[in-house]
Structure formats: structure tokens, C-alpha cells
Design an enzyme around this catalytic site. Structure first.
Site, short mmCIF file in Angstrom:
data_model
loop_
_atom_site.label_atom_id
_atom_site.label_comp_id
_atom_site.label_asym_id
_atom_site.label_seq_id
_atom_site.Cartn_x
_atom_site.Cartn_y
_atom_site.Cartn_z
N MET A 34 -0.09 -5.09 3.82
CA MET A 34 0.27 -5.40 5.23
C MET A 34 0.00 -7.29 5.49
O MET A 34 -0.05 -7.88 6.51
CB MET A 34 -0.57 -5.00 6.30
N HIS A 38 -5.69 -11.88 0.59
CA HIS A 38 -7.09 -12.34 0.10
C HIS A 38 -6.89 -12.17 -1.45
O HIS A 38 -6.31 -11.40 -2.03
CB HIS A 38 -8.05 -11.85 0.68
N GLY A 40 -8.35 -9.79 -2.96
CA GLY A 40 -8.43 -8.45 -3.38
C GLY A 40 -6.97 -8.00 -3.54
O GLY A 40 -6.61 -7.56 -4.46
N HIS A 41 -5.87 -8.69 -2.57
CA HIS A 41 -4.46 -8.22 -2.79
C HIS A 41 -4.15 -8.78 -4.10
O HIS A 41 -3.20 -8.23 -4.73
CB HIS A 41 -3.75 -8.78 -1.73
N GLN A 65 0.76 3.20 11.60
CA GLN A 65 -0.57 3.58 11.31
C GLN A 65 -1.42 2.77 12.24
O GLN A 65 -2.82 2.97 11.71
CB GLN A 65 -0.66 3.12 9.73
N GLY A 151 -5.69 -0.38 -3.58
CA GLY A 151 -7.13 -0.62 -3.68
C GLY A 151 -8.13 0.47 -3.54
O GLY A 151 -7.77 1.32 -2.50
N LYS A 153 -10.69 -0.01 -2.27
CA LYS A 153 -11.13 -0.11 -0.89
C LYS A 153 -10.96 0.83 0.18
O LYS A 153 -11.65 1.00 0.97
CB LYS A 153 -10.84 -1.67 -0.53
N GLN A 157 -7.06 6.43 1.57
CA GLN A 157 -5.56 6.02 1.55
C GLN A 157 -5.27 6.53 0.27
O GLN A 157 -4.09 7.08 0.16
CB GLN A 157 -5.58 4.66 1.98
N MET A 192 -13.59 -7.49 0.49
CA MET A 192 -12.68 -8.54 1.01
C MET A 192 -11.71 -7.60 1.91
O MET A 192 -11.40 -6.66 1.71
CB MET A 192 -11.93 -9.09 0.08
P1 AMP Z 1 -3.82 -4.04 3.25
O1 AMP Z 1 -2.81 -5.18 3.30
O2 AMP Z 1 -5.22 -3.98 3.99
O3 AMP Z 1 -2.91 -2.73 3.67
O4 AMP Z 1 -4.13 -3.70 1.67
C1 AMP Z 1 -3.15 -3.62 0.76
C2 AMP Z 1 -3.62 -3.16 -0.37
O5 AMP Z 1 -4.66 -3.88 -1.02
C3 AMP Z 1 -4.28 -1.71 -0.42
O6 AMP Z 1 -3.86 -1.07 -1.35
C4 AMP Z 1 -5.67 -1.89 -0.22
O7 AMP Z 1 -6.47 -0.90 -0.53
C5 AMP Z 1 -5.60 -3.10 -1.11
N1 AMP Z 1 -7.06 -3.96 -0.95
C6 AMP Z 1 -7.38 -4.52 0.35
N2 AMP Z 1 -8.67 -5.06 0.36
C7 AMP Z 1 -8.88 -4.83 -1.05
C8 AMP Z 1 -10.11 -5.28 -2.04
N3 AMP Z 1 -11.23 -6.11 -1.23
N4 AMP Z 1 -10.21 -5.01 -3.15
C9 AMP Z 1 -9.17 -4.43 -3.78
N5 AMP Z 1 -7.99 -3.96 -3.03
C10 AMP Z 1 -8.03 -4.39 -2.02
#
Ligand code: AMP
Length: 291
Positions: A34, A38, A40-41, A65, A151, A153, A157, A192
Site C-alpha cells: 500500500m 520502508h 520491510g517492503h 480493506q 510479509g 508481519k 493476511q 517496521m
Molecule cells: P502494506 O504496505 O502494509 O500492505 O504491506 C505490504 C507488504 O509488506 C505485506 O506483505 C506486508 O506483510 C509486508 N510488510 C509490512 N511490514 C513489514 C515488515 N516490517 N517486515 C516484512 N514485511 C513487511
């Protein structure tokens, strides 16, 4: 890197990528996000780069969502900055559809994955995982990747997506592999998250209690030092002391996500969701029994 905003452009661009591979078919990895990226992404992107010939990253703040009182409007949007980061990581295509492109007038379909969606965040955020499953199914169909990275995280999901992909036969011949990537953490252990930027400096400091308490509980449960109910109540107390309001704390079977009272020789996971101020944080860890 090409940034594409319409499905037609996406199809043309992917067609070119695939046919430019020469012999054989280029392998494409999808990393759905989304935005507000950071490390993590970016870790997901790096894993995807290693595994495939080309990476397609998507950025879409998916309205379906978010609940009516959630942070859809406030959710950080920074497409230019995100695009620069993805380009620097060697991403081939950034798929950044508008809400209208993703959900044209008359859009009427909902994907609901029973069971794994029901408890935990699904109970706290009704409809959330329907929104996730629906958009991820669309992303899989749009990109038709050979593999997709998510992730740990967002552990529930990941379970919802794996179940959907299996049930709807999305896994073959496309999306052969759904790959879960371990959580990237800040130096003090906080997972993160794009939502961490909502925290005040005081809340940010207090937030480190969340991973600390979780790690301690995972360890004591794994070692058999405390029964699961007691370890959970210790985490609850620690979070309350640090200023959190608990949404849930659960110890579950890592595959079914069904709550467990004791370890039964199967992989288990401890998951928590808690609010500090107006920000809701989630985290989870594996419980690895000692031999
Ligand atoms: P989001 O942008 O929050 O929807 O996350 C996009 C993807 O990045 C999802 O698969 C998350 O699980 C993954 N993600 C978010 N934060 C982290 C993190 N700290 N470490 C690893 N993957 C992450």
C-alpha cells in the site's frame, strides 16, 4: 522502471517483459504493497529480485480493506518517493492503479475466506480480510506472477492469501509460490510499519515493549516455563503498563490459526494487536519448542 496506472498499459508492459526474455519465459515476481515504503517492503523486493527475472511492485491503498472508522484518508501516500525507492531496488514495473481502475463502477464481487479470516484481526476489523482477499485475487489475475511475496508481519493476511490461492486454483500455473518473508524490525525490535509514523516520540519509545513482551512470552511458552494462559496475561499486563489498550493476544496453531491452550508438537505462533493513542499496532512471533 515503468510506472503504469491502467490495466491496458500493465498488460502491454508485462507482455514486453515476458517476450524480451529470449529463450524460455521470464519469471515474474509480484510484491503487493500500500506504499509509504520502508525497509520491510524493500526486503520483500530484494527477496523477489533474487528469485525472479523481473519484479512487479504494486502500490494501491485499497479502500475495501479499511473499515468506516479507520485511517483510509489519513493513510500516508507518497508515490514519487516510493517510486524512487523501488527504482533504486531494480523493480521493473510499478503498478499503481487508481481506485476507479481497480473498482470500476458496478464492481460487485467479494471474496471471503471463511475460517482463517474470522478471528484475531478479522474479528476486530469486520470485512478487512474480504477486502484483502478481493484485491490480492485481482492483483494475481492482473499480473499473473510466477511468485508473490508477503510479509509475516501480517501473519493472518498471509494465511488468508494462501488459503484463497489454494481454494481458487490460483497457484498453478500462475502464482506457483506464495512466499512469506520474516518481519523486519527497528533496532529496538518494533516491527517496521507504515503506521509507525503516526506515533508521537513518547508513544514510539513505549512501543518497544510490544516486541519485547511478545518475545519473552514466546520464549517462556516454548521452554514450558509458563502455561499459555499465564504467559498471555503477563503480556497483557506489560502492555497495559506501557499505555497500550489490547485488541487481542492469542496463541494459535501456525497453520489453521485456531487458538491453542498448550503446545502439541505443531508450529505455533503468538499474535498481538494493541492500540497506543489512536494507532493500532500488530506483531507476531513463532513459538519454537526446545528439543
Ligand atoms: P502494506 O504496505 O502494509 O500492505 O504491506 C505490504 C507488504 O509488506 C505485506 O506483505 C506486508 O506483510 C509486508 N510488510 C509490512 N511490514 C513489514 C515488515 N516490517 N517486515 C516484512 N514485511 C513487511
Amino acid at each position: 522502471m515503468q510506472t503504469v496506472k491502467t490495466l491496458q498499459m500493465l498488460r502491454t508492459t508485462l507482455g514486453q517483459l515476458r517476450s524480451a526474455a529470449g529463450h524460455g519465459r521470464a519469471r515474474i515476481a509480484l510484491v503487493p504493497t500500500m506504499g509509504a515504503l520502508h525497509e520491510g517492503h524493500l526486503t520483500l523486493v530484494r527477496r523477489a529480485r533474487e528469485a525472479a527475472d523481473h519484479v512487479v511492485a504494486s502500490i494501491f491503498v485499497n479502500p475495501r480493506q479499511f473499515g468506516p472508522n479507520e485511517d483510509l484518508d489519513a493513510y500516508p501516500r507518497q508515490l514519487a518517493e516510493d517510486a524512487a525507492m523501488l527504482e533504486a531496488e531494480g523493480v521493473a514495473v510499478l503498478w499503481a492503479p487508481t481506485p476507479e481502475a481497480m473498482y470500476p463502477a458496478g464492481f460487485a464481487t467479494n471474496i471471503s475466506v471463511a475460517g482463517v479470516s474470522d478471528g484475531l484481526c478479522g474479528a476486530a476489523r469486520p470485512g478487512h480480510f474480504d477486502g484483502v482477499a478481493t484485491v490480492v485475487c485481482k492483483l494475481f489475475n492482473q499480473v499473473q506472477p510466477d511468485m508473490a511475496f508477503f510479509g509475516e508481519k501480517d501473519f493472518q493476511q498471509l494465511a488468508v492469501i494462501r488459503t484463497m490461492a489454494r481454494d481458487l486454483d490460483l497457484t498453478h500455473p500462475h502464482v506457483d509460490a506464495i512466499i512469506g518473508v520474516p518481519t523486519m524490525r527497528e533496532a529496538d525490535g518494533l516491527a517496521m510499519s507504515s503506521r509507525n509514523r503516526y506515533l508521537t516520540p513518547e508513544q514510539r519509545t513505549a512501543a518497544a515493549v510490544l516486541p519485547e513482551a511478545l518475545a519473552m512470552a514466546a520464549q517462556t511458552i516454548a521452554a514450558g516455563d509458563q502455561p499459555i494462559w499465564l504467559a498471555k496475561s503477563v503480556v497483557e499486563d506489560e502492555l497495559q503498563l506501557a499505555g497500550f489498550r489490547l485488541d487481542y493476544i492469542a496463541v494459535v496453531d501456525a497453520e489453521t490459526l485456531a487458538p491453542i491452550e498448550e503446545l502439541a508438537g505443531r508450529p505455533a505462533r503468538i499474535l498481538v494487536a494493541a492500540r497506543i493513542g489512536t494507532t493500532r499496532l500488530i506483531d507476531n512471533m513463532a513459538i519454537v519448542p526446545r528439543d
